[in-house]
Write a protein that holds these residues in place. Sequence first.
Motif, PDB file in Angstrom:
ATOM      1  N   PRO A 188      -4.409  -5.670  -8.709  1.00  0.00           N
ATOM      2  CA  PRO A 188      -5.480  -4.658  -8.626  1.00  0.00           C
ATOM      3  C   PRO A 188      -6.272  -4.705  -7.321  1.00  0.00           C
ATOM      4  N   SER A 189      -6.391  -5.895  -6.715  1.00  0.00           N
ATOM      5  CA  SER A 189      -7.126  -5.991  -5.452  1.00  0.00           C
ATOM      6  C   SER A 189      -6.461  -5.178  -4.346  1.00  0.00           C
ATOM      7  N   ALA A 190      -5.123  -4.987  -4.437  1.00  0.00           N
ATOM      8  CA  ALA A 190      -4.427  -4.180  -3.435  1.00  0.00           C
ATOM      9  C   ALA A 190      -4.857  -2.721  -3.532  1.00  0.00           C
ATOM     10  N   ILE A 191      -5.142  -2.259  -4.755  1.00  0.00           N
ATOM     11  CA  ILE A 191      -5.593  -0.877  -4.940  1.00  0.00           C
ATOM     12  C   ILE A 191      -6.989  -0.703  -4.361  1.00  0.00           C
ATOM     13  N   VAL A 192      -7.838  -1.717  -4.545  1.00  0.00           N
ATOM     14  CA  VAL A 192      -9.180  -1.672  -3.954  1.00  0.00           C
ATOM     15  C   VAL A 192      -9.081  -1.607  -2.428  1.00  0.00           C
ATOM     16  N   ARG A 193      -8.199  -2.424  -1.837  1.00  0.00           N
ATOM     17  CA  ARG A 193      -8.009  -2.397  -0.378  1.00  0.00           C
ATOM     18  C   ARG A 193      -7.517  -1.027   0.083  1.00  0.00           C
ATOM     19  N   PHE A 194      -6.624  -0.451  -0.713  1.00  0.00           N
ATOM     20  CA  PHE A 194      -6.095   0.871  -0.384  1.00  0.00           C
ATOM     21  C   PHE A 194      -7.222   1.905  -0.362  1.00  0.00           C
ATOM     22  N   LEU A 217       0.825  -1.207   0.000  1.00  0.00           N
ATOM     23  CA  LEU A 217       0.000   0.000   0.000  1.00  0.00           C
ATOM     24  C   LEU A 217       0.860   1.258   0.000  1.00  0.00           C
ATOM     25  N   LYS A 218       2.077   1.172   0.524  1.00  0.00           N
ATOM     26  CA  LYS A 218       2.998   2.312   0.447  1.00  0.00           C
ATOM     27  C   LYS A 218       3.367   2.605  -1.006  1.00  0.00           C
ATOM     28  N   ARG A 219       3.539   1.551  -1.803  1.00  0.00           N
ATOM     29  CA  ARG A 219       3.829   1.749  -3.229  1.00  0.00           C
ATOM     30  C   ARG A 219       2.701   2.512  -3.903  1.00  0.00           C
ATOM     31  N   ILE A 220       1.472   2.131  -3.584  1.00  0.00           N
ATOM     32  CA  ILE A 220       0.305   2.790  -4.185  1.00  0.00           C
ATOM     33  C   ILE A 220       0.230   4.239  -3.709  1.00  0.00           C
ATOM     34  N   ALA A 221       0.448   4.461  -2.417  1.00  0.00           N
ATOM     35  CA  ALA A 221       0.402   5.817  -1.861  1.00  0.00           C
ATOM     36  C   ALA A 221       1.426   6.718  -2.529  1.00  0.00           C
ATOM     37  N   THR A 222       2.646   6.205  -2.721  1.00  0.00           N
ATOM     38  CA  THR A 222       3.696   6.993  -3.359  1.00  0.00           C
ATOM     39  C   THR A 222       3.317   7.337  -4.790  1.00  0.00           C
ATOM     40  N   TYR A 223       2.767   6.359  -5.509  1.00  0.00           N
ATOM     41  CA  TYR A 223       2.365   6.606  -6.900  1.00  0.00           C
ATOM     42  C   TYR A 223       1.276   7.679  -6.967  1.00  0.00           C
ATOM     43  N   LEU A 224       0.305   7.618  -6.067  1.00  0.00           N
ATOM     44  CA  LEU A 224      -0.780   8.596  -6.091  1.00  0.00           C
ATOM     45  C   LEU A 224      -0.272  10.008  -5.837  1.00  0.00           C
ATOM     46  N   THR A 225       0.686  10.164  -4.932  1.00  0.00           N
ATOM     47  CA  THR A 225       1.201  11.502  -4.647  1.00  0.00           C
ATOM     48  C   THR A 225       2.070  12.019  -5.781  1.00  0.00           C
ATOM     49  N   GLN A 226       2.744  11.112  -6.506  1.00  0.00           N
ATOM     50  CA  GLN A 226       3.606  11.530  -7.614  1.00  0.00           C
ATOM     51  C   GLN A 226       2.813  11.795  -8.885  1.00  0.00           C
ATOM     52  N   GLN A 227       1.769  11.020  -9.108  1.00  0.00           N
ATOM     53  CA  GLN A 227       1.064  11.051 -10.393  1.00  0.00           C
ATOM     54  C   GLN A 227      -0.414  11.378 -10.212  1.00  0.00           C
ATOM     55  N   SER A 228      -0.720  12.322  -9.340  1.00  0.00           N
ATOM     56  CA  SER A 228      -2.118  12.596  -8.996  1.00  0.00           C
ATOM     57  C   SER A 228      -2.954  13.000 -10.207  1.00  0.00           C
TER      58      SER A 228
END
Length: 290
Positions: free
Chosen positions: A57-63, A27-38
């Motif tokens: 993709p299920s990890a993004i849903v959990r996030f 989930l940290k990977r997803i969080a970093t991507y969202l802040t970089q590529q909003s």
Amino acid sequence: MLNPTPASADELLQRIQADYDALPRQLKRIATYLTQQSERIMVERISDIARECEVHPSAIVRFCQRLGFSGFSQMQALFREAYTHKATPVQNYQQRIRNLIAEQHGGASPAVLARDCIEATRSGIERLGLELDDAAFTQAVDLLVEAENIYVVGVRRSFAVADYLVYNLQHTTKRIHLIHGLGGGYREQMRSVRANDLVIAISFSPYGKETQQCLRIAQHQQAHSLVITDSPLSPVAKRASAVLLVNEGASFAFRSLAATLCLCQALFIAVAYRLELKVDEMQEQMGFDD
């Protein structure tokens, strides 16, 4: 129990930053991507983001659910509401890349590749203009003006930017030091850093360990630090007195450096203006003709 749903994209990004340390690794990977590529989130598919983050993709849903959303679509709608009215060079570029890949079954011509590289560079500079934090930039200039010594570090692709910034700052009367780590001597070059000095660190994902080491030394010596990076969640940002964010355009996974170089040149110009330096006098003093 679900968290309250963020009311805006800015509130969402603030919550991500506040909760980042408690997130599992994926989930940290997803969080970093969202802040970089909003600005890309509003047009990207969940499969695209999962591929970029190297997660299912299920990890993004959990996030998304962890942040109070019912799923990815609800979170994406928040970004669409926030960014639809803005200029979106990054979004347009990404869509053109997809079209190019789909159309060029026999391979793209050199000229097409060159133009896509140029367009990626342009998109990064346009994004820098849209997203530059005026207050953070002013704070960075203050740190540079007030520092007794300035140490600049950047490794691998960031080294070229560090060297360019050092070249510019050497046109001032400041004492400038490039931390190049020749022979692995990063620690040795940082030994002279003191409390009234400034360490400028330039680092992008995956964030060089050598740069992080230099920032730890600066913190131990109670020196100030200015970090130029791609995310407020990056490990280098946490140790910084001031942070400037820049996200480059990329052409087929190769990132440009143009926006970062532009930011560094802007820093130098602002510092020179504050120090009331004149270009002709600097060139004559330093013996430079260009």
